[in-house]
Scaffold this motif. Structure first.
Motif, PDB file in Angstrom:
ATOM      1  N   SER A  13      -9.818  -6.752  16.826  1.00  0.00           N
ATOM      2  CA  SER A  13      -8.491  -7.041  16.306  1.00  0.00           C
ATOM      3  C   SER A  13      -8.443  -6.695  14.825  1.00  0.00           C
ATOM      4  N   VAL A  14      -7.346  -6.090  14.399  1.00  0.00           N
ATOM      5  CA  VAL A  14      -7.188  -5.699  12.996  1.00  0.00           C
ATOM      6  C   VAL A  14      -5.819  -6.176  12.514  1.00  0.00           C
ATOM      7  N   SER A  15      -5.787  -6.827  11.354  1.00  0.00           N
ATOM      8  CA  SER A  15      -4.508  -7.262  10.775  1.00  0.00           C
ATOM      9  C   SER A  15      -4.002  -6.200   9.808  1.00  0.00           C
ATOM     10  N   VAL A  16      -2.705  -5.934   9.850  1.00  0.00           N
ATOM     11  CA  VAL A  16      -2.129  -4.914   8.978  1.00  0.00           C
ATOM     12  C   VAL A  16      -0.841  -5.415   8.332  1.00  0.00           C
ATOM     13  N   VAL A  40       0.943  -8.511  10.199  1.00  0.00           N
ATOM     14  CA  VAL A  40       1.060  -9.844   9.594  1.00  0.00           C
ATOM     15  C   VAL A  40       2.046  -9.874   8.429  1.00  0.00           C
ATOM     16  N   GLY A  41       2.653  -8.723   8.124  1.00  0.00           N
ATOM     17  CA  GLY A  41       3.625  -8.699   7.048  1.00  0.00           C
ATOM     18  C   GLY A  41       4.234  -7.320   6.880  1.00  0.00           C
ATOM     19  N   GLU A  42       5.406  -7.276   6.248  1.00  0.00           N
ATOM     20  CA  GLU A  42       6.091  -6.018   5.961  1.00  0.00           C
ATOM     21  C   GLU A  42       6.651  -6.070   4.541  1.00  0.00           C
ATOM     22  N   ALA A  43       6.880  -4.911   3.960  1.00  0.00           N
ATOM     23  CA  ALA A  43       7.458  -4.836   2.622  1.00  0.00           C
ATOM     24  C   ALA A  43       8.196  -3.517   2.466  1.00  0.00           C
ATOM     25  N   ALA A  44       9.200  -3.504   1.560  1.00  0.00           N
ATOM     26  CA  ALA A  44      10.008  -2.303   1.363  1.00  0.00           C
ATOM     27  C   ALA A  44       9.952  -1.771  -0.061  1.00  0.00           C
ATOM     28  N   THR A  45       9.426  -2.563  -0.999  1.00  0.00           N
ATOM     29  CA  THR A  45       9.357  -2.145  -2.401  1.00  0.00           C
ATOM     30  C   THR A  45       7.953  -2.372  -2.949  1.00  0.00           C
ATOM     31  N   VAL A  46       7.705  -1.828  -4.130  1.00  0.00           N
ATOM     32  CA  VAL A  46       6.399  -2.022  -4.771  1.00  0.00           C
ATOM     33  C   VAL A  46       6.124  -3.507  -4.980  1.00  0.00           C
ATOM     34  N   GLU A  47       7.103  -4.221  -5.534  1.00  0.00           N
ATOM     35  CA  GLU A  47       6.891  -5.642  -5.831  1.00  0.00           C
ATOM     36  C   GLU A  47       6.656  -6.453  -4.555  1.00  0.00           C
ATOM     37  N   GLU A  48       7.466  -6.199  -3.521  1.00  0.00           N
ATOM     38  CA  GLU A  48       7.288  -6.910  -2.255  1.00  0.00           C
ATOM     39  C   GLU A  48       5.914  -6.619  -1.667  1.00  0.00           C
ATOM     40  N   ALA A  49       5.506  -5.367  -1.736  1.00  0.00           N
ATOM     41  CA  ALA A  49       4.225  -4.968  -1.149  1.00  0.00           C
ATOM     42  C   ALA A  49       3.064  -5.679  -1.812  1.00  0.00           C
ATOM     43  N   PRO A  58      -4.534  -8.536   4.430  1.00  0.00           N
ATOM     44  CA  PRO A  58      -4.778  -7.871   5.715  1.00  0.00           C
ATOM     45  C   PRO A  58      -6.030  -6.999   5.667  1.00  0.00           C
ATOM     46  N   ASP A  59      -6.503  -6.611   6.837  1.00  0.00           N
ATOM     47  CA  ASP A  59      -7.624  -5.667   6.908  1.00  0.00           C
ATOM     48  C   ASP A  59      -7.193  -4.292   6.415  1.00  0.00           C
ATOM     49  N   VAL A  60      -5.981  -3.879   6.794  1.00  0.00           N
ATOM     50  CA  VAL A  60      -5.480  -2.544   6.455  1.00  0.00           C
ATOM     51  C   VAL A  60      -4.020  -2.637   6.027  1.00  0.00           C
ATOM     52  N   VAL A  61      -3.660  -1.840   5.014  1.00  0.00           N
ATOM     53  CA  VAL A  61      -2.262  -1.706   4.614  1.00  0.00           C
ATOM     54  C   VAL A  61      -1.815  -0.295   4.957  1.00  0.00           C
ATOM     55  N   LEU A  62      -0.778  -0.183   5.797  1.00  0.00           N
ATOM     56  CA  LEU A  62      -0.163   1.109   6.098  1.00  0.00           C
ATOM     57  C   LEU A  62       0.905   1.329   5.029  1.00  0.00           C
ATOM     58  N   LEU A  63       0.675   2.295   4.163  1.00  0.00           N
ATOM     59  CA  LEU A  63       1.410   2.379   2.899  1.00  0.00           C
ATOM     60  C   LEU A  63       2.140   3.702   2.721  1.00  0.00           C
ATOM     61  N   ASP A  64       3.464   3.628   2.577  1.00  0.00           N
ATOM     62  CA  ASP A  64       4.219   4.832   2.253  1.00  0.00           C
ATOM     63  C   ASP A  64       3.917   5.222   0.804  1.00  0.00           C
ATOM     64  N   VAL A  65       3.945   6.514   0.522  1.00  0.00           N
ATOM     65  CA  VAL A  65       3.604   7.000  -0.819  1.00  0.00           C
ATOM     66  C   VAL A  65       4.755   6.799  -1.800  1.00  0.00           C
ATOM     67  N   HIS A  66       5.982   7.020  -1.342  1.00  0.00           N
ATOM     68  CA  HIS A  66       7.155   6.914  -2.221  1.00  0.00           C
ATOM     69  C   HIS A  66       7.911   5.637  -1.900  1.00  0.00           C
ATOM     70  N   LEU A  67       7.942   4.723  -2.879  1.00  0.00           N
ATOM     71  CA  LEU A  67       8.596   3.435  -2.697  1.00  0.00           C
ATOM     72  C   LEU A  67       9.478   3.111  -3.899  1.00  0.00           C
ATOM     73  N   PRO A  68      10.569   2.404  -3.681  1.00  0.00           N
ATOM     74  CA  PRO A  68      11.385   1.966  -4.813  1.00  0.00           C
ATOM     75  C   PRO A  68      10.735   0.773  -5.524  1.00  0.00           C
ATOM     76  N   GLY A  69      11.178   0.533  -6.759  1.00  0.00           N
ATOM     77  CA  GLY A  69      10.694  -0.625  -7.501  1.00  0.00           C
ATOM     78  C   GLY A  69       9.498  -0.320  -8.369  1.00  0.00           C
ATOM     79  N   GLY A  70       8.996  -1.341  -9.021  1.00  0.00           N
ATOM     80  CA  GLY A  70       7.845  -1.198  -9.902  1.00  0.00           C
ATOM     81  C   GLY A  70       8.159  -0.309 -11.083  1.00  0.00           C
ATOM     82  N   ARG A  71       7.137   0.420 -11.514  1.00  0.00           N
ATOM     83  CA  ARG A  71       7.287   1.337 -12.640  1.00  0.00           C
ATOM     84  C   ARG A  71       7.397   2.786 -12.175  1.00  0.00           C
ATOM     85  N   PHE A 129      -7.973   1.542  13.072  1.00  0.00           N
ATOM     86  CA  PHE A 129      -9.278   1.011  13.462  1.00  0.00           C
ATOM     87  C   PHE A 129     -10.398   1.649  12.644  1.00  0.00           C
ATOM     88  N   ARG A 130     -10.299   2.929  12.413  1.00  0.00           N
ATOM     89  CA  ARG A 130     -11.353   3.630  11.674  1.00  0.00           C
ATOM     90  C   ARG A 130     -11.379   3.204  10.207  1.00  0.00           C
TER      91      ARG A 130
END
Length: 225
Positions: A13-16, A40-49, A58-71, A129-130
């Motif tokens: 089992s892997v949490s993401v 185990v969670g979702e986010a749409a902006t840099v700050e939320e993430a 989580p064990d793994v974060v599936l991360l989009d490269v271009h996100l709104p927010g932050g700097r 998993f990898r």
């Protein structure tokens, strides 16, 4: 690379956490993932993430490269904001972009892999998993960008060297390499100065270095600071 069968020695089992600014994509991805992968969670902006990843660990974060927010740093900024989590949480970039600039930037920030959104549900599950097991995963074309930017030997050796360190040793290594004193590291990580000294000795021994100055140079050459 991601079409190979999942080895039997991977965790059951892997949490993401899924980070993407499009809710419909997050929903579709959630439904496509293997049943052994728990979102185990979702986010749409840099700050939320940053907030969700730090809270959920989580064990793994599936991360989009271009996100709104932050700097304006997008996925790379998220990784930087979670840098003290060490190897307990690994980042896998998942993006529509296949540009060399995006790939290299997020890998330099600390991601363990990068795949494009054309990947299948089975393929992304396999990649998760990898990554959770410590592997690095890239879509075939993108792997060339990484090797061109870092050099085949450097990529392989750095990954192997870092795998020798525990999560706590990674935290201590990064702080010491950034110039923190033992006392400052102890305060930052809520441990004793004696424990810091023990971890630093272990890091130097495992990386075959003789001083913190060599450690700083070693980390800088590999863009780990």
């Amino acid at each position: 690379m991601t079409d190979e069968p999942v080895p039997n020695n991977l965790p059951p089992s892997v949490s993401v956490v899924v980070v993407d600014d499009h809710a419909i994509f997050r929903s579709g991805l959630r439904s496509d993932l293997d049943s052994r992968i728990r979102v185990v969670g979702e986010a749409a902006t840099v700050e939320e993430a940053v907030a969700v990843v730090r809270a959920r660990r989580p064990d793994v974060v599936l991360l989009d490269v271009h996100l709104p927010g932050g700097r304006g740093g997008g996925g790379a900024e998220v990784i930087a904001g979670c840098g003290d989590l060490g190897a307990t949480t690994r980042f896998l970039a998942l993006s529509v972009s296949d540009s060399a600039e995006d790939v290299v930037a997020v890998i330099r920030a600390g991601a363990r892999g990068y795949v494009t959104k054309t990947i299948s549900g089975a393929g992304i599950s396999d990649a998760v998993f990898r990554i959770a097991s410590g592997d690095a995963v890239f879509s075939p074309r993108l792997a060339g960008f990484v090797l061109d930017a870092f050099g085949t030997a450097a990529v392989a050796s750095t990954g192997t060297e870092l795998d020798r360190l525990s999560a706590r040793e990674l935290e201590v290594m990064r702080l010491i390499a950034r110039g923190y004193s033992y006392k400052e590291v102890a305060k930052e990580l809520f441990i004793s100065v004696k424990t810091v000294e023990t971890h630093v000795s272990a890091v130097l021994r495992k990386l075959q270095l003789s001083s913190r100055h060599e450690l700083t140079r070693w980390a800088a050459e590999r863009r780990l600071l």
